[in-house]
Design a protein around this motif. Structure first.
Motif, PDB file in Angstrom:
ATOM      1  N   ILE A  29       0.796  -1.236   0.000  1.00  0.00           N
ATOM      2  CA  ILE A  29       0.000   0.000   0.000  1.00  0.00           C
ATOM      3  C   ILE A  29       0.827   1.284   0.000  1.00  0.00           C
ATOM      4  O   ILE A  29       0.266   2.369  -0.044  1.00  0.00           O
ATOM      5  CB  ILE A  29      -1.022   0.014   1.159  1.00  0.00           C
ATOM      6  CG1 ILE A  29      -0.369   0.020   2.520  1.00  0.00           C
ATOM      7  CG2 ILE A  29      -1.998  -1.128   1.038  1.00  0.00           C
ATOM      8  CD1 ILE A  29      -1.351   0.124   3.671  1.00  0.00           C
ATOM      9  N   SER A  34      -3.198   3.654   0.201  1.00  0.00           N
ATOM     10  CA  SER A  34      -4.286   2.853   0.768  1.00  0.00           C
ATOM     11  C   SER A  34      -4.693   1.778  -0.231  1.00  0.00           C
ATOM     12  O   SER A  34      -4.407   1.874  -1.420  1.00  0.00           O
ATOM     13  CB  SER A  34      -5.484   3.727   1.132  1.00  0.00           C
ATOM     14  OG  SER A  34      -6.100   4.224  -0.028  1.00  0.00           O
ATOM     15  N   GLU A  35      -5.365   0.767   0.299  1.00  0.00           N
ATOM     16  CA  GLU A  35      -5.825  -0.339  -0.540  1.00  0.00           C
ATOM     17  C   GLU A  35      -6.912  -1.086   0.208  1.00  0.00           C
ATOM     18  O   GLU A  35      -6.959  -1.069   1.444  1.00  0.00           O
ATOM     19  CB  GLU A  35      -4.658  -1.282  -0.848  1.00  0.00           C
ATOM     20  CG  GLU A  35      -4.950  -2.334  -1.898  1.00  0.00           C
ATOM     21  CD  GLU A  35      -5.256  -1.740  -3.255  1.00  0.00           C
ATOM     22  OE1 GLU A  35      -6.440  -1.760  -3.653  1.00  0.00           O
ATOM     23  OE2 GLU A  35      -4.333  -1.247  -3.912  1.00  0.00           O
ATOM     24  N   VAL A  65      -1.628   2.264  10.456  1.00  0.00           N
ATOM     25  CA  VAL A  65      -2.661   2.310   9.425  1.00  0.00           C
ATOM     26  C   VAL A  65      -3.990   2.698  10.054  1.00  0.00           C
ATOM     27  O   VAL A  65      -4.204   2.524  11.248  1.00  0.00           O
ATOM     28  CB  VAL A  65      -2.837   0.953   8.676  1.00  0.00           C
ATOM     29  CG1 VAL A  65      -1.574   0.567   7.926  1.00  0.00           C
ATOM     30  CG2 VAL A  65      -3.299  -0.153   9.607  1.00  0.00           C
ATOM     31  N   GLN A  75     -10.945  -0.707   4.009  1.00  0.00           N
ATOM     32  CA  GLN A  75      -9.930   0.159   3.403  1.00  0.00           C
ATOM     33  C   GLN A  75      -8.803   0.302   4.415  1.00  0.00           C
ATOM     34  O   GLN A  75      -9.034   0.687   5.564  1.00  0.00           O
ATOM     35  CB  GLN A  75     -10.524   1.529   3.098  1.00  0.00           C
ATOM     36  CG  GLN A  75      -9.551   2.507   2.471  1.00  0.00           C
ATOM     37  CD  GLN A  75      -9.464   2.330   0.973  1.00  0.00           C
ATOM     38  OE1 GLN A  75     -10.430   1.957   0.345  1.00  0.00           O
ATOM     39  NE2 GLN A  75      -8.313   2.587   0.414  1.00  0.00           N
ATOM     40  N   VAL A  76      -7.577  -0.040   3.991  1.00  0.00           N
ATOM     41  CA  VAL A  76      -6.395   0.064   4.846  1.00  0.00           C
ATOM     42  C   VAL A  76      -5.588   1.254   4.327  1.00  0.00           C
ATOM     43  O   VAL A  76      -5.152   1.251   3.179  1.00  0.00           O
ATOM     44  CB  VAL A  76      -5.552  -1.232   4.796  1.00  0.00           C
ATOM     45  CG1 VAL A  76      -4.359  -1.124   5.735  1.00  0.00           C
ATOM     46  CG2 VAL A  76      -6.409  -2.450   5.141  1.00  0.00           C
ATOM     47  N   THR A  77      -5.397   2.270   5.163  1.00  0.00           N
ATOM     48  CA  THR A  77      -4.713   3.494   4.748  1.00  0.00           C
ATOM     49  C   THR A  77      -3.506   3.726   5.650  1.00  0.00           C
ATOM     50  O   THR A  77      -3.635   3.715   6.877  1.00  0.00           O
ATOM     51  CB  THR A  77      -5.664   4.705   4.849  1.00  0.00           C
ATOM     52  OG1 THR A  77      -6.846   4.421   4.086  1.00  0.00           O
ATOM     53  CG2 THR A  77      -5.000   5.971   4.333  1.00  0.00           C
TER      54      THR A  77
END
Length: 93
Positions: A29, A34-35, A65, A75-77
Motif C-alpha cells: 500500500i 491505501s488499498e 494504518v 480500506q487500509v490506509t
C-alpha cells in the motif's frame, strides 16, 4: 508430571510471523497510500489471508494504518508519521 508449554516461545514466533505480514502490507500500500483488504490478500491462500488480517489489526493498534469499513471490505490506509506528529502537537496545545 507434564510441564506446561512456555508461551513465550509461541509469542516470539507469532510476532515474527506478524512482522513479515506487516512488511508485506506496507509494501503493497505504500505506492497508493491505501488499498482494500480484498486486494491486499488477493494472491494469498486462506491461512495467509488470516495472518495478513491479524497483521493489519496490529498495524492499526500501533497507529501505522487507519481502517475504514467500505461495504463488505476494509480500506487500509497508511498513516503518515509527519501528519500524526502534527496532529499530536495540535492535540497537546
Amino acid at each position: 508430571a507434564t510441564e506446561p508449554p512456555d508461551f513465550k516461545d509461541y509469542f516470539v514466533s507469532f510476532e515474527n510471523i506478524v512482522e513479515k505480514y506487516e512488511a508485506l502490507i506496507t509494501r503493497k500500500i505504500t505506492a497508493t497510500g491505501s488499498e482494500l483488504l480484498r486486494e491486499i490478500v488477493r494472491d494469498l491462500d486462506s491461512l495467509d489471508s488470516i495472518r495478513c488480517f491479524f497483521a493489519i489489526l496490529f498495524l492499526a493498534q500501533k497507529q501505522k494504518v487507519d481502517l475504514t469499513q467500505i461495504d463488505d471490505d476494509i480500506q487500509v490506509t497508511l498513516i503518515d508519521d509527519n501528519k500524526k506528529g502534527e496532529e499530536d502537537e495540535q492535540t497537546s496545545k
